[in-house]
Design an enzyme around this catalytic site. Sequence first.
Site, PDB file in Angstrom:
ATOM      1  N   ARG A 164      11.012  24.777   5.988  1.00  0.00           N
ATOM      2  CA  ARG A 164      10.756  23.362   5.692  1.00  0.00           C
ATOM      3  C   ARG A 164       9.870  23.212   4.457  1.00  0.00           C
ATOM      4  O   ARG A 164      10.044  22.273   3.669  1.00  0.00           O
ATOM      5  CB  ARG A 164      10.145  22.635   6.901  1.00  0.00           C
TER       6      ARG A 164
ATOM      7  N   HIS B 204      12.168  23.610   1.625  1.00  0.00           N
ATOM      8  CA  HIS B 204      12.980  22.388   1.540  1.00  0.00           C
ATOM      9  C   HIS B 204      12.225  21.278   0.803  1.00  0.00           C
ATOM     10  O   HIS B 204      12.808  20.499   0.043  1.00  0.00           O
ATOM     11  CB  HIS B 204      13.336  21.940   2.964  1.00  0.00           C
TER      12      HIS B 204
ATOM     13  N   SER C  25      21.299  21.967   3.155  1.00  0.00           N
ATOM     14  CA  SER C  25      20.110  22.510   2.485  1.00  0.00           C
ATOM     15  C   SER C  25      19.573  23.713   3.249  1.00  0.00           C
ATOM     16  O   SER C  25      19.236  24.742   2.659  1.00  0.00           O
ATOM     17  CB  SER C  25      19.017  21.445   2.400  1.00  0.00           C
TER      18      SER C  25
END
Lengths: 223, 223
Positions: A40, A43, A15
Amino acid sequence: MTPQHHLPADIERTSLSIITAELAELGLTPPPETAPVVKRVIHTTADFDYAKNLRFTPGAVAAGVAALRAGTPIVTDTNMALAGITKPGLKKLGSSALCYMAEPEVAAAAKAAGTTRAVASMHRAVAEHPGAILAVGNAPTALLTIAELIEAGLRPALVIGVPVGFVNVVESKERLFAVCETYGVPAIAAMGRKGGSNVAAAICNALVYSAAEMLDPTARGWK
Amino acid sequence: MTPQHHLPADIERTSLSIITAELAELGLTPPPETAPVVKRVIHTTADFDYAKNLRFTPGAVAAGVAALRAGTPIVTDTNMALAGITKPGLKKLGSSALCYMAEPEVAAAAKAAGTTRAVASMHRAVAEHPGAILAVGNAPTALLTIAELIEAGLRPALVIGVPVGFVNVVESKERLFAVCETYGVPAIAAMGRKGGSNVAAAICNALVYSAAEMLDPTARGWK
């Protein structure tokens, strides 16, 4: 095409590669200091808008990481954000996370003062932990309260201001960020309407993992 | 411009008007059956992409509402989604929400079977509550497990399939939705990469509020 079961750590690594490549394609590669936070959040949301929306005061990420390494607690404005923050990560750092929203005393204080539980819980938070990391993913009123308290002398280690919504949200984040800049308080905010408890937790986790990686270079980090 | 402190109920009403108006401008006004779910997800994310991403099997919202009115529990794949679901709303309906992810037995079962905790927690969930509402906001492996179990005869009241991410996520939601269509299992999914625990909780809350509104016409509803 039959999807396969993969290990979570492999999925996270893949990812990250995809996010890094797509940010580069979009011309939105973040600087090294803020990259772990930006990546993040993407994500967590699959929303590349955050590469443009997230704003940092200079040194905000380093300030958050240093605070966590010193055991500074994180206070959130929702139990949902609290639930999303990595407990094993915090434990490694000797840090902790807490939320006062569901406490009966906070509900009583809000009623007595004619205000919201979000405001009352922030007053409680800064009374207990004036130098904490304050993470607001839901309530613009909590963010406005923090701005007022900073003007009155409060100095939190870091303010994470990422409420989501359509009423007062955009303005609350602009005001918080301006006040933090004026008084030299480290801040990370998601400008515009977007944000949320998941985004608040993702930012906290990026800081926790960065801090843990300094202690243990084999730990996962998102540079 | 100084932002003001407003009451949460007023803010929610104003937010709903803004969302309804902007959906109309975009030509994305949802049909009445799915509107409460679509609008609440946009309220939670400030992301109008969900007006296009959310997919429903025919009657999925009505099936979820009926299940909640009958006291059917919701099982989530994360404690974060669990934290975001309205507990007072569930209490009114005599329903409940739970998550098995953090249970030591689930970690042990995952280790013994060489699988993820997400998969083990779903096996545990359907063993305890085979007719539950299953809400998956994080783990595509949990969604793939549910698809396999439906093929083997499982009939949950509703599957909410909204994991977020870059690896296996798109495919897991397509597979889940196709399996649910084939076997007549009600499903709500966010196609594409986007989703999350916050989206799972928002969909559950839309169903809970709709169900509560039927019991009490003065309760807030998002038609």
